[in-house]
Enzyme design. Structure first.
Site, PDB file in Angstrom:
ATOM      1  N   GLU A  89      34.868 -14.507  18.412  1.00  0.00           N
ATOM      2  CA  GLU A  89      35.315 -13.844  19.639  1.00  0.00           C
ATOM      3  C   GLU A  89      34.612 -12.498  19.654  1.00  0.00           C
ATOM      4  OE1 GLU A  89      39.733 -13.143  20.301  1.00  0.00           O
ATOM      5  OE2 GLU A  89      38.958 -11.154  20.777  1.00  0.00           O
ATOM      6  N   GLU A 125      43.063 -12.894  14.265  1.00  0.00           N
ATOM      7  CA  GLU A 125      42.939 -11.567  13.657  1.00  0.00           C
ATOM      8  C   GLU A 125      44.063 -11.283  12.652  1.00  0.00           C
ATOM      9  OE1 GLU A 125      42.068  -8.714  16.799  1.00  0.00           O
ATOM     10  OE2 GLU A 125      40.234  -9.805  17.305  1.00  0.00           O
TER      11      GLU A 125
END
Ligand SMILES: *[C@@H]1O[C@H](CO)[C@@H](O)[C@H](O)[C@H]1NC(C)=O
Ligand SMILES: *[C@@H]1O[C@H](CO)[C@@H](O)[C@H](O)[C@H]1NC(C)=O
Ligand SMILES: *[C@@H]1O[C@H](CO)[C@@H](O)[C@H](O)[C@H]1NC(C)=O
Ligand SMILES: *[C@@H]1O[C@H](CO)[C@@H](O)[C@H](O)[C@H]1NC(C)=O
Ligand SMILES: *[C@@H]1O[C@H](CO)[C@@H](O)[C@H](O)[C@H]1NC(C)=O
Ligand SMILES: *[C@@H]1O[C@H](CO)[C@@H](O)[C@H](O)[C@H]1NC(C)=O
Ligand SMILES: *[C@@H]1O[C@H](CO)[C@@H](O)[C@H](O)[C@H]1NC(C)=O
Length: 473
Positions: free
Chosen positions: A276, A162
């Site tokens: 994810e 991220e």
């Protein structure tokens, strides 16, 4: 036809049944998915917690893992940026408050585990190990060298997590990350590890445009798989009603379309994955995201991902220590989404069809060819329809391609009086539990014909073995 008749009769006696028509578009089918379309994640932080109850030699864990094989297992997440591989340290002793050690035994156990259960490992390397503004591959090279020596064969590698969500003091620009990925890929190649996928950038979302800028800056040349993450909302503020809210479910549709567009435009020919994903971030929503209710977001996400052309969806998580969205609970007991996933693996195959149903927005429906590569041994031409009713009324519908043909129905409903917040799920009225540590229970269909009455908040899979659908032959 039958449905219209029923609608008429039921309308006379009771008004709370909606009657809908499902259309499965004819050839060509839109997409193909692989047998590893559904994969799972375990957060890197689990290494720090000494794997919690994820005892890699526990027969129960092995049975449950084999139940969803083949699968990817991604070890990653934000804590990946604090993992340091240490060849000499034998304990988990923390390198510091934030950083922690992955030992040789951790890596051995993990690799033996995936081999044992027929899974493929994906490992997420620490991008915070840096020197002069560049990623420093020294620690990764040690792990890769050991990997080659042991003959381990991870399927893929990632770098960081991220990047669009990293606090400013540690932020890495998309241009810099693209450079880091170029050196990552050359380090991987030079290491001599068996064929692998380079996977990234694992952005938190598509809206900040980081993904596109990373790909544009050269990232597209380094990755084989372009990834983004997705959660519907924050765990601490999520409400039970959100899990059956069609507007919230539809938000994913918009995001997945936008991601696929970016991925196809900026990284043509590369795979596009949800790297994810789960219902709620920050560990999930207490007593919701690990309960029956979570199944709506999960099954709908799988349907939308397949029809929009994603090749793989990695579920956060298979197991986790302080989280509320895992397929298994902290004592390795399967949550409802585990069973939903087992059935998906067994029943849902490729290619994927476009499905339309416009009468009732509370009914969401998807269709694929049946998986013919599972132990059930469905025959060529079979189709699998999956359907969920997020409305509060029973829905009545005919299943396409099943006129006077047998349907094998796998209908899921809450496992007890807790309803949507039940920790259990029923398959055709029977609560699913592990009979012992060595086998899953039989997952038997109900053989039926004719109109399906799908009760409020039920979901399920319907296989039509005799559909003779041309694309499935
Ligand atoms: C799906 O796979 C089949 C069989 O391999 C192939 O013939 C077909 O072209 C593929 N379809 C798409 C949309 O990729
Ligand atoms: C069929 O299943 C086996 C065992 O899980 C797997 O190794 C193989 O790749 C699968 N084949 C296809 C075409 O999915
Ligand atoms: C892990 O499982 C094995 C096999 O059941 C058992 O012998 C061992 O004691 C367990 N280890 C831990 C730490 O619980
Ligand atoms: C591994 O641990 C040892 C002992 O704690 C330490 O001296 C060494 O610097 C560590 N290596 C790495 C790569 O962190
Ligand atoms: C964690 O490791 C990184 C990279 O070696 C280092 O820069 C950082 O200072 C460490 N953090 C702490 C709190 O020791
Ligand atoms: C969650 O459910 C358990 C029982 O299943 C209950 O003891 C607990 O209070 C609940 N927690 C919240 C925050 O609702
Ligand atoms: C399937 O639906 C999508 C979205 O509505 C559309 O773009 C696509 O052309 C359709 N595919 C086929 C084969 O009809």
């Amino acid at each position: 036809m039958a449905c219209h008749l029923w609608a008429f009769i039921l309308f006379v006696y009771t008004c709370n049944v909606s009657c809908i028509t499902i259309n499965i578009e004819s050839a060509p089918a839109v997409r193909n998915i692989s047998s590893k379309f559904v994969g799972v994640c375990v957060d890197s932080v689990t290494i720090r917690y000494r794997w919690g109850n994820m005892n890699f030699t526990s027969p129960k864990l092995l049975t449950l893992a084999k139940g969803i094989s083949p699968s990817y297992l991604r070890i990653g997440g934000t804590p990946c940026n604090y993992v340091i591989f240490n060849k000499t340290q034998h304990t988990s002793q923390l390198a510091s408050d934030t950083n922690f050690t992955m030992t040789v035994a951790d890596w051995d156990n993990l690799n033996h585990f995936v081999m044992n259960v027929g899974w493929d490992l994906i490992f997420d390397f620490n991008v915070f190990l840096r020197k002069n503004g560049q990623w420093d591959p020294t620690n990764a090279m040690e792990l890769l060298k050991y990997t080659v020596k042991q003959g381990y064969k991870p399927a893929g590698y990632e770098l960081g997590n991220e990047p669009d969500d990293i606090p400013e003091e540690d932020a890495i620009s998309p241009q810099q990350l693209a450079k880091d990925f170029a050196s990552f890929k050359s380090v991987l190649t030079a290491s001599g590890v068996p064929p692998f996928l380079t996977i990234g950038p694992d952005t938190a979302g598509i809206t900040k445009s980081y993904t596109g800028r990373f790909l544009q800056a050269g990232g597209a040349n380094s990755v084989d798989v372009c990834t983004v993450h997705h959660y519907y909302e924050k765990g601490s503020t999520a409400a039970l009603k959100d899990f059956t809210d069609r507007n919230i479910l539809d938000k994913f549709k918009t995001e997945v379309e936008s991601f696929v567009r970016t991925c196809n435009e900026k990284a043509p020919g590369k795979q596009c994955w949800l790297g994810e994903t789960s219902s709620c971030y920050s560990g999930g929503a207490v007593n919701i995201s690990d309960r029956y209710a979570a199944g709506f977001m999960w099954l709908d996400k799988l349907g939308l991902s397949a029809v929009n052309g994603l090749q793989t969806v990695l579920r956060q998580s298979f197991y986790g220590v302080y989280v509320r969205y895992s397929l298994l609970d902290v004592n390795l007991n399967p949550n409802p989404d585990y069973w939903l996933t087992v059935l998906y693996k067994r029943l849902v195959g490729s290619p994927v069809f476009n499905v339309t149903q416009t009468e009732d927005p509370n009914v969401r429906v998807y269709a694929h060819c049946t998986n013919r590569n599972s132990s059930i041994g469905y025959k060529p031409g079979s189709i699998t329809v999956y359907i969920m009713n997020i409305g509060s009324e029973t829905v009545s519908t005919d299943i396409p391609f099943s006129s006077s043909k047998t349907q094998e129905r796998y209908i899921l409903s809450p496992g007890d009086d807790n309803g949507l917040t039940s920790q259990f799920v029923k398959l055709n009225g029977v609560v699913l539990t592990l009979p012992n540590d060595y086998e899953l229970p039989p997952l038997r269909p109900l053989y039926s014909q004719g109109t399906l009455q799908l009760e409020a908040y039920n979901m399920g899979y319907i296989v039509i073995p005799d559909a003779m659908k041309a694309e499935c032959l």
